[in-house]
Design an enzyme around this catalytic site. Structure first.
Site, short mmCIF file in Angstrom:
data_model
loop_
_atom_site.label_atom_id
_atom_site.label_comp_id
_atom_site.label_asym_id
_atom_site.label_seq_id
_atom_site.Cartn_x
_atom_site.Cartn_y
_atom_site.Cartn_z
N SER A 253 13.22 -32.60 24.87
CA SER A 253 12.32 -31.47 24.70
C SER A 253 11.16 -31.91 23.81
O SER A 253 11.20 -32.97 23.21
CB SER A 253 13.06 -30.32 24.03
OG SER A 253 13.34 -30.69 22.69
N LYS A 254 10.17 -31.05 23.73
CA LYS A 254 8.99 -31.37 22.92
C LYS A 254 9.40 -31.71 21.49
O LYS A 254 8.84 -32.60 20.87
CB LYS A 254 8.05 -30.18 22.87
CG LYS A 254 7.26 -30.04 24.15
CD LYS A 254 5.81 -29.68 23.85
CE LYS A 254 4.98 -29.87 25.10
NZ LYS A 254 4.60 -28.67 25.76
N ARG A 255 10.41 -30.97 21.01
CA ARG A 255 10.80 -31.18 19.62
C ARG A 255 11.39 -32.57 19.37
O ARG A 255 11.21 -33.17 18.32
CB ARG A 255 11.82 -30.11 19.21
CG ARG A 255 11.72 -29.73 17.77
CD ARG A 255 12.51 -28.50 17.51
NE ARG A 255 13.54 -28.39 18.54
CZ ARG A 255 14.78 -28.08 18.30
NH1 ARG A 255 15.17 -27.86 17.09
NH2 ARG A 255 15.66 -27.97 19.28
N ASP A 256 12.07 -33.11 20.37
CA ASP A 256 12.67 -34.45 20.15
C ASP A 256 11.68 -35.57 20.42
O ASP A 256 12.04 -36.72 20.35
CB ASP A 256 13.85 -34.76 21.08
CG ASP A 256 14.75 -33.63 21.37
OD1 ASP A 256 15.34 -33.14 20.41
OD2 ASP A 256 14.88 -33.25 22.54
N GLY A 257 10.50 -35.27 20.83
CA GLY A 257 9.54 -36.36 21.01
C GLY A 257 8.86 -36.40 22.35
O GLY A 257 8.20 -37.37 22.67
#
Ligand code: GLU
Length: 488
Positions: A253-257
């Site tokens: 996801s965006k949060r993980d990179g």
């Protein structure tokens, strides 16, 4: 199973839609397609699938090109280099799609959608209410009107049957009736759908291997029925595994990179590290070796080692690889790399000079993995000692075994006389000058006050490196200042 096609030169393509930035998943697809083409001496095409004008984001084509160039994935044909087949922008190729559509119309295999959008919505809702899949073919008219281009043109699925096909990664796959439908070939706005355009383009461009994500497997029966209707051969399908988050369980996801590739450039990642890192997500070369510089990567890459299941995106590994590749760069590169990451506040310190910074660079690079880390260490004041006289409490000079603060004073005086005679060409020269004395007197007793006198910090690089960075004159000045402090 030999998946390279003997007779035809290998042609692969990366086919992004210009709907925003290029994230890691897209880039990995591009890399695999590029590697396979390079390894086989074939061509790699960058095709822009710009047929959905509502979703298009201005500037994304340039952004995609810049991203791939940064990563070193040069295309044979792309938005800026037309091929023998014409433009690589789908919006320039409308005539081509129309001519294939005409062939299908002439063969009775395409027809204008006779219903309004509202009517099609009603059909879909009715199917949903009855809990069955919506299939347009069940509403196919008996007679086909002439297409005037103002309504969608639909494909008439010639035969509802089960398809079996071979995927270079997944092996035998199959699908049938549930997926076969009279899908739209050309929309009412004159643009083709992805389902139609990609098949025409892959054929016209001579694409031999289609690499893309697993979300396209379900629609493959549709594609196969269109290939059949057109009487053309389909390319080798190579389904790439999804990229998972660091825990390996959920998709990235965006949060993980899953951020913009060019953000990694801004953060100080090297393209060769990024290539190596991405190549290992979903491709397993076998063995323990993880470092694959460009040439080795191209040589080692193979379709049969692409994994079926998702590969984890592990940012720690990316950092480790970046640090590895950073070490291989030239001295000049390293110096510019570190200088560019330093905040202005550090560059404005009174003793700042490029000469000193350059001497500090190897030490900085020992611990960090990217420029973000350099910036934050610098902001936390970790390198200030190199560029400004440290301000510290006298007690800091006291080694833990010493009973008094002043025990350090005679040792610093001896160090001063040793260092007056020393060479300062490298940390090792400095070490050689003081080592015997430190060893005899007690390493902590001697080296602790030396280091703290030079840096004013509890933690810093070793005293030889610090003295080397500061140079002889500043080293002696700081030792003097420490002695003065101890006598106050
Ligand atoms: N334009 C499609 C996408 O961005 C390309 C898929 C494909 O490679 O065929 O998802």
């Amino acid at each position: 199973m030999n998946m390279s096609n003997h007779s035809k030169p290998v042609v692969t393509r990366f086919a992004p839609s210009p709907t925003g930035f290029l994230h890691i998943g897209g880039v990995r697809t591009a890399l695999f397609a590029y590697l396979w083409a390079r390894q086989n001496g074939g061509s790699f095409i960058l095709r822009i699938e710009d047929t959905d004008k509502n979703r298009e984001v201005a500037g994304s084509i340039e952004h995609i090109m810049e991203s791939l160039r940064w990563l070193g994935l040069e295309w044979t044909y792309g938005p800026d280099v037309a091929g023998p087949f014409g433009s690589c922008l789908q919006s320039d190729r409308l005539e081509t799609y129309r001519s294939y559509a005409q062939k299908l119309i002439d063969a009775g295999l395409a027809y204008p959608d006779p219903y309004s959008t509202a009517e099609v919505t009603t059909f879909r809702e009715r199917a949903q209410a009855e809990k069955r899949p919506f299939l347009f073919r069940e509403h196919r008219p008996n007679e086909f009107a002439t297409w005037d281009g103002t309504t969608p043109l639909r494909f008439k699925v010639p035969e509802v049957k089960r398809y079996e096909w071979e995927d270079a990664v997944r092996g035998k796959l199959s699908g049938g009736a549930e997926m076969l439908d009279d899908f739209i070939l050309i929309k009412a706005d004159g643009y083709p759908t992805y389902n139609f355009a990609h098949i025409i383009d892959d054929y016209e461009m001579g694409v031999t291997h289609v690499m893309r994500g697993e979300e396209f497997i379900a629609s493959t029966p549709k594609y196969l029925s269109l290939y059949e209707a057109l009487g053309i051969e389909h390319p080798v399908f190579v389904t790439l595994p999804p990229i998972m988050g660091p825990d390996g369980k959920k998709k990235l996801s965006k949060r993980d990179g899953a951020k913009d590739l060019l953000d990694y450039r801004t953060d100080g990642y090297l393209p060769e590290a990024m290539r190596n890192f991405l190549a290992l997500i979903g491709w397993n070369p076998g063995g323990d070796e993880e470092i694959y510089p460009d040439a080795q990567l191209t040589a080692a890459f193979s379709l049969d080692r692409i994994q079926k299941s998702g590969g984890a995106f592990n940012e720690e590994k990316l950092k480790w690889m970046n640090a590895h590749y950073l070490k291989q760069t030239s001295t000049d590169f390293k110096q510019t790399y570190v200088a560019n990451a330093l905040p202005e506040t550090v560059k404005q310190l009174p003793q700042y000079s490029t000469e000193r910074l350059n001497k500090l660079v190897p030490t900085v690079l020992e611990r960090i993995h990217n420029q973000v880390e350099i910036t934050s260490a610098a902001e936390a004041g970790e390198y200030d000692w190199a560029f400004t006289v440290p301000n510290y409490k006298t007690e800091l000079l006291q080694w833990k075994n010493d009973s008094t603060v002043t025990a350090a004073a005679p040792r610093l005086s001896t160090l001063k006389s040793l260092l007056q005679e020393a060479y300062f060409a490298s940390p090792d020269d400095i070490k050689a000058a003081v080592w015997d004395y430190a060893d005899a007197e007690g390493r902590g007793e001697v080296l602790w006050p030396l280091r703290t006198a030079l840096t004013g910090r509890e933690r810093s690089p070793d005293p030889f490196t610090c003295a080397y960075v500061l140079g002889q004159s500043e080293t002696l000045t700081r030792i003097d200042a420490a002695i003065t402090k101890l006598h106050q």
